[in-house]
Design an enzyme around this catalytic site. Sequence first.
Site, PDB file in Angstrom:
ATOM      1  N   LYS A  27       4.015  -6.906   4.127  1.00 35.02           N
ATOM      2  CA  LYS A  27       3.385  -5.877   3.775  1.00 35.02           C
ATOM      3  C   LYS A  27       3.414  -4.831   5.074  1.00 35.02           C
ATOM      4  O   LYS A  27       2.747  -5.293   5.896  1.00 35.02           O
ATOM      5  CB  LYS A  27       2.128  -5.752   3.088  1.00 35.02           C
ATOM      6  N   ASN A  77      -0.609  10.441   5.382  1.00 38.36           N
ATOM      7  CA  ASN A  77      -1.774   9.874   6.218  1.00 38.36           C
ATOM      8  C   ASN A  77      -2.848  11.088   6.058  1.00 38.36           C
ATOM      9  O   ASN A  77      -4.194  10.842   6.118  1.00 38.36           O
ATOM     10  CB  ASN A  77      -1.653   9.652   7.642  1.00 38.36           C
ATOM     11  N   GLU A 128       5.932   4.745   7.400  1.00 39.29           N
ATOM     12  CA  GLU A 128       5.542   5.770   6.528  1.00 39.29           C
ATOM     13  C   GLU A 128       6.169   7.093   7.038  1.00 39.29           C
ATOM     14  O   GLU A 128       6.317   7.679   8.105  1.00 39.29           O
ATOM     15  CB  GLU A 128       3.936   5.990   6.641  1.00 39.29           C
ATOM     16  N   THR A 177       0.290  -7.073  13.068  1.00 43.07           N
ATOM     17  CA  THR A 177       0.441  -5.817  13.001  1.00 43.07           C
ATOM     18  C   THR A 177       0.921  -5.439  11.607  1.00 43.07           C
ATOM     19  O   THR A 177       1.311  -4.338  11.290  1.00 43.07           O
ATOM     20  CB  THR A 177       1.733  -5.044  13.800  1.00 43.07           C
ATOM     21  N   THR A 216       0.699  -1.093  -0.136  1.00 42.49           N
ATOM     22  CA  THR A 216       0.014  -0.176  -0.058  1.00 42.49           C
ATOM     23  C   THR A 216       0.928   1.248   0.217  1.00 42.49           C
ATOM     24  O   THR A 216       1.323   1.677  -1.047  1.00 42.49           O
ATOM     25  CB  THR A 216      -0.949   0.020   1.180  1.00 42.49           C
ATOM     26  N   THR A 248      -7.129   9.569  -1.113  1.00 37.18           N
ATOM     27  CA  THR A 248      -7.034  10.290  -2.157  1.00 37.18           C
ATOM     28  C   THR A 248      -5.836   9.798  -3.184  1.00 37.18           C
ATOM     29  O   THR A 248      -5.416  10.432  -4.198  1.00 37.18           O
ATOM     30  CB  THR A 248      -7.139  11.720  -2.488  1.00 37.18           C
TER      31      THR A 248
END
Length: 403
Positions: free
Chosen positions: A175, A398, A272, A186, A149, A403
């Site tokens: 992932k 985030n 991230e 997790t 992702t 979008t």
Amino acid sequence: MEFINGGVCAAKGFSANGVHCGIRKNRTKKDLSLIYSSVPANVAAVYTTNLVKGAPLVVTKNHIQNGIAQAIICNSGNANTCNANGVEIAEETCKLVANALKIASNDVVVASTGVIGQEMSIEPFKKGIPTLVSGLGDNSSAAEEGIMTTDTIAKSVAVSFDIDGVECKIGGIAKGSGMIHPDMATMLVFITTDCAITSDMLNKALKSDIQTTFNMVSVDGDTSTNDMVVVLANGEAKNTLINSEGKNFEKFMKALNSVTIALCKMIAGDGEGATKLIECNVVASKTKDIAKKVAKSVICSSLVKSAMFGADANWGRVLCAIGYSKCDVDVNKIDVKFISKAGEIVVCQNGAGVEFSEEEAKNILLEKEVTIYINLNDGDKKATAWGCDLTYDYVKINGDYRT
């Protein structure tokens, strides 16, 4: 034991593939992956502790109650969570895979990752599964891409080891970038092995292993709704069956642990927006539980993570995180040092600051991998946790995730 290439296709009898089927709007990104064993395999799995669980988890739990599975299907781009027809979609996906592979639908593990609460259609699966199956082969990298992702790197590892002189292999893909926090599960992790081991012993191995691996990883303090770790063992190595504890089980555990630790580090380092992997080593603890709680408290601290991003040797934030862990530690005995390939530096002794070079400390903390080493000076137990720094990009990623 040695590290090898191949990911989930390293072990005998396993093939994989990944394609774009239309779940994602971006046509350049794969969004559907399949892992297949040529023979039925013993299976073990652990799942998220979040009370809100994705439909695929519900279906998978039901399917593998008999301890057998032969395929894993996973999509990215849509979590299939909080959908009225979620279970129906997951079950139908398994049937499509089963029909294409000519296996039982109950022998299919199903997983999803992506946006929660987004309507899902079976049409992309109907379109993509035939192509997915026809392209099965030594394509672990394609399967890795299909489950990603916000990940910036694919996560794959494999090892070779022997059982009574017979070569066995374990491989895995994962992932995980955001919504990463203990306890299980997790992230999405799929592991394959050709080692012959019973379902009971496979379950015992996995549930023991995660206590010091996946349960010790945190990126942002959010536990996902969908994630799980699944291990398939098809026995194609033809080694002596592992059906009890002993030397061979210990060898298997060591190999499994090597795979899971490697994946843990990849997941934490790819948090991230992260710029560095943070490892927290706690030693000389009174109990194992205290060591684990201290390590996780430090790795989860937003202030510690921010200091690591800024390469600021603010050791007081480490002591603060230990203090609110509610663990039985003597704060007047604690020593702390920061370590990286640029060197190591002591910043705290006996719970108090010591003189050190800020410039040297900054150079150490500027590295891509940093260790926070904590000596509690109170026993002989230890634990390790993995995390990452907290950056501006985490908020950016985030802030517009949908979008």
